[in-house]
Design an enzyme around this catalytic site. Structure first.
Site, PDB file in Angstrom:
ATOM      1  N   THR A   1       0.843  -1.191   0.000  1.00  0.00           N
ATOM      2  CA  THR A   1       0.000   0.000   0.000  1.00  0.00           C
ATOM      3  C   THR A   1       0.874   1.234   0.000  1.00  0.00           C
ATOM      4  O   THR A   1       1.855   1.302   0.751  1.00  0.00           O
ATOM      5  CB  THR A   1      -0.987   0.096   1.188  1.00  0.00           C
ATOM      6  N   ILE A   2       0.522   2.177  -0.841  1.00  0.00           N
ATOM      7  CA  ILE A   2       1.274   3.450  -0.816  1.00  0.00           C
ATOM      8  C   ILE A   2       1.034   4.158   0.505  1.00  0.00           C
ATOM      9  O   ILE A   2       1.848   4.954   0.935  1.00  0.00           O
ATOM     10  CB  ILE A   2       0.916   4.395  -1.995  1.00  0.00           C
ATOM     11  N   ASP A   3      -0.092   3.870   1.176  1.00  0.00           N
ATOM     12  CA  ASP A   3      -0.433   4.588   2.410  1.00  0.00           C
ATOM     13  C   ASP A   3       0.531   4.261   3.557  1.00  0.00           C
ATOM     14  O   ASP A   3       0.619   5.010   4.526  1.00  0.00           O
ATOM     15  CB  ASP A   3      -1.859   4.241   2.851  1.00  0.00           C
TER      16      ASP A   3
ATOM     17  N   MET B   1      -2.315  11.781  -1.196  1.00  0.00           N
ATOM     18  CA  MET B   1      -3.150  10.667  -0.714  1.00  0.00           C
ATOM     19  C   MET B   1      -2.685  10.148   0.645  1.00  0.00           C
ATOM     20  O   MET B   1      -1.731  10.660   1.228  1.00  0.00           O
ATOM     21  CB  MET B   1      -3.123   9.530  -1.723  1.00  0.00           C
ATOM     22  N   GLY B   2      -3.336   9.090   1.105  1.00  0.00           N
ATOM     23  CA  GLY B   2      -2.918   8.451   2.354  1.00  0.00           C
ATOM     24  C   GLY B   2      -4.044   8.255   3.344  1.00  0.00           C
ATOM     25  O   GLY B   2      -3.828   7.758   4.451  1.00  0.00           O
ATOM     26  N   ARG B   3      -5.224   8.731   2.974  1.00  0.00           N
ATOM     27  CA  ARG B   3      -6.393   8.575   3.835  1.00  0.00           C
ATOM     28  C   ARG B   3      -6.133   9.104   5.244  1.00  0.00           C
ATOM     29  O   ARG B   3      -5.796  10.271   5.382  1.00  0.00           O
ATOM     30  CB  ARG B   3      -6.812   7.105   3.875  1.00  0.00           C
TER      31      ARG B   3
ATOM     32  N   LEU C   1      -1.363   9.850  -9.949  1.00  0.00           N
ATOM     33  CA  LEU C   1       0.024   9.945 -10.446  1.00  0.00           C
ATOM     34  C   LEU C   1       1.001   9.418  -9.410  1.00  0.00           C
ATOM     35  O   LEU C   1       1.996   8.783  -9.734  1.00  0.00           O
ATOM     36  CB  LEU C   1       0.367  11.404 -10.771  1.00  0.00           C
ATOM     37  N   GLN C   2       0.705   9.679  -8.119  1.00  0.00           N
ATOM     38  CA  GLN C   2       1.655   9.312  -7.060  1.00  0.00           C
ATOM     39  C   GLN C   2       1.762   7.799  -6.860  1.00  0.00           C
ATOM     40  O   GLN C   2       2.716   7.328  -6.263  1.00  0.00           O
ATOM     41  CB  GLN C   2       1.310  10.004  -5.743  1.00  0.00           C
ATOM     42  N   ARG C   3       0.783   7.043  -7.317  1.00  0.00           N
ATOM     43  CA  ARG C   3       0.897   5.593  -7.144  1.00  0.00           C
ATOM     44  C   ARG C   3       1.192   4.872  -8.466  1.00  0.00           C
ATOM     45  O   ARG C   3       1.355   3.661  -8.476  1.00  0.00           O
ATOM     46  CB  ARG C   3      -0.361   5.029  -6.476  1.00  0.00           C
TER      47      ARG C   3
HETATM   48  O1  F6P Z   1      -5.473   2.862  -0.383  1.00  0.00           O
HETATM   49  C1  F6P Z   1      -4.595   3.557  -1.189  1.00  0.00           C
HETATM   50  C2  F6P Z   1      -5.205   4.818  -1.721  1.00  0.00           C
HETATM   51  O2  F6P Z   1      -4.336   5.242  -2.709  1.00  0.00           O
HETATM   52  C3  F6P Z   1      -5.504   5.898  -0.678  1.00  0.00           C
HETATM   53  O3  F6P Z   1      -4.392   6.671  -0.372  1.00  0.00           O
HETATM   54  C4  F6P Z   1      -6.562   6.694  -1.370  1.00  0.00           C
HETATM   55  O4  F6P Z   1      -7.407   7.366  -0.466  1.00  0.00           O
HETATM   56  C5  F6P Z   1      -7.319   5.653  -2.089  1.00  0.00           C
HETATM   57  O5  F6P Z   1      -6.432   4.609  -2.370  1.00  0.00           O
HETATM   58  C6  F6P Z   1      -7.956   6.137  -3.364  1.00  0.00           C
HETATM   59  O6  F6P Z   1      -8.559   5.070  -3.958  1.00  0.00           O
HETATM   60  P1  F6P Z   1      -9.390   5.152  -5.305  1.00  0.00           P
HETATM   61  O7  F6P Z   1      -8.419   5.401  -6.387  1.00  0.00           O
HETATM   62  O8  F6P Z   1     -10.054   3.830  -5.409  1.00  0.00           O
HETATM   63  O9  F6P Z   1     -10.318   6.291  -5.149  1.00  0.00           O
END
Ligand code: F6P
Length: 419
Positions: free
Chosen positions: A145-147, A193-195, A305-307
């Site tokens: 997970t990038i988070d 990102m990162g919730r 882009l970040q992932r």
């Molecule tokens: O769980 C990884 C994540 O990249 C979170 O950082 C982000 O909130 C979420 O996925 C976004 O997911 P989606 O692209 O499904 O909206």
């Protein structure tokens, strides 16, 4: 557990994609083959697709060393992903019977799932059901997970590459601001990102170097956010600088727990894991700043882009992702089940880390946040401990294989027909 005749393996990818998740898939595939398994099946769109009978024989798709190298360099989930939560076993026993029947028909010995905290719930439930039903299939989780918010592991594959991209992009954004003649000032707000965890947003500090001051402020979701204090901070910084860069997490919330992203008109999407889509934080804040200060503003949402930035992947990250894929396969082959592979850091400099396996029940559905002591007292930056932690994870580069000037990726041929 050692079996005389090894049969087959199945592997799936789940949750948000990363730049490194396919390297883990390559690691699972290679190790399964090296350990003598006949077939390695790939679930199309994780457990959700598998339940609908969608899977491929990976040997038909990863045929050469070049394919494997391309796979390691391909962002997103090669097999397709899902955000699907299995019901509790006592809520739908028939579903579990169906899944295990399908696994038995494919003569599966090992089930590997590459995913984050919500995806590890799948490993937890399936390994529990294996015990209840007396199945010998082993279920092992491979972290991703990038988070970077998985419990019990020093870090997660995918995070290092995303952190490298964020540090690099924020530095380029700051550099861009330098060139401008901004008589009335400019506020650039970068949404990351990162919730609910600030690991990614904190990585914006990596822009700070000999030739760059770094972001002017960093707001993590671990600290309650005050919109007025944010505007005051911008005003203060603009007294001495023409252009400022403020990095904010998509998950910043007020003291009352309301996401800033919910203050704007917009997306109300909630995924199958029950997570709200967090987007629009930078846009909302830039509107407020423009109104309150009357200066030029820009909202930059790094978004997917970040992932997906495999052109800026960390070599350490891609290698470690491959390693955990292999370690997950090895653990399942040697009889582990209901476990996930974790990293244990041995030293920061020189960086050294090893792998272990831990009980997935202690990992699934949990969230590991940035420690309070790694965030400055006023809550608007990260400390040197954070930098020491993240720096080793972004080291080294992985050259994309370029064709006609653009990175080449590996894809499942006929993928659309499998949907
Ligand atoms: O769980 C990884 C994540 O990249 C979170 O950082 C982000 O909130 C979420 O996925 C976004 O997911 P989606 O692209 O499904 O909206």
């Amino acid at each position: 557990m050692s079996k005389i005749k090894k049969r087959n393996v199945i592997v799936g990818q789940s949750g948000g994609p990363t730049a490194a998740i396919n390297s883990s898939l390559a690691g699972v595939f290679r190790t399964a083959k090296d350990r003598g398994y006949a077939k390695v099946y790939g679930m199309i769109h994780g457990i959700q697709g598998f339940m609908e009978g969608r899977y491929v024989d990976l040997s038909e798709h990863i045929q050469t060393g070049l394919d494997a190298e391309l796979l390691k360099r391909t962002p997103s989930a090669y097999l397709g992903s899902c955000r699907y939560k299995l019901p509790n076993i006592n809520e739908d026993k028939e579903l579990y019977e169906k899944i295990f029947k399908m696994l038995d028909e494919l003569e599966i010995d090992c089930f590997i799932y590459i995913g984050g905290n919500d995806s590890m719930d799948t490993i937890k439930k399936l390994s529990d059901y294996a015990i209840i039903s007396g199945s010998e299939i082993r279920f092992v989780g491979c972290p991703k997970t990038i988070d970077n918010d998985l419990a019990l592991t020093d870090h997660t594959p995918g995070y290092g590459s995303a952190a490298k991209y964020i540090g690099t992009s924020v530095k380029e954004i700051i550099r861009d601001g330098w060139s401008l003649e901004t008589a009335h000032g400019q506020v650039v707000i970068v949404e990351i990102m990162g919730r609910n965890a600030g690991w990614l947003t904190g990585a914006s500090v990596l822009a700070k170097s000999e030739d760059c001051d770094g972001p002017d402020a960093i707001y993590l979701p671990e600290i309650p956010f005050d919109v007025n204090a944010f505007v005051d901070k911008c005003k203060e910084l603009l007294k001495t600088k023409a252009s400022i860069v403020m990095c904010v997490s998509e998950g910043i919330r007020t003291a009352e727990g309301k996401y800033v992203s919910e203050m704007t008109e917009g997306v109300e999407y909630v995924d199958a894991f029950g997570h709200k889509q967090l987007t629009g934080t930078a846009t909302y804040l830039s509107t407020v700043v423009a109104k309150e200060i009357g200066c030029k503003t820009r909202a930059i949402e790094l978004s997917t882009l970040q992932r997906a930035a495999s052109h800026c992947a960390s070599r350490i990250d891609i290698l470690e992702a491959y390693e955990v894929g292999g370690a997950a396969m090895k653990a399942a082959d040697e009889g582990d089940s209901g476990k996930m592979v974790v990293f244990k850091r041995l030293s920061d400099d020189p960086y050294q880390a090893g792998t272990e396996v831990k009980d997935v029940h202690k990992i699934a559905n949990d969230e590991r946040l940035v420690p309070r002591e790694w965030i400055t007292k006023d809550g608007t930056y990260v400390t040197s401990e954070f930098v020491t932690y993240v720096r080793p994870l972004i080291q080294g580069d992985v050259a994309p294989i370029m064709v006609d000037g653009i990175p080449r990726h590996l894809y499942v041929k006929g993928f659309q027909e499998l949907l």
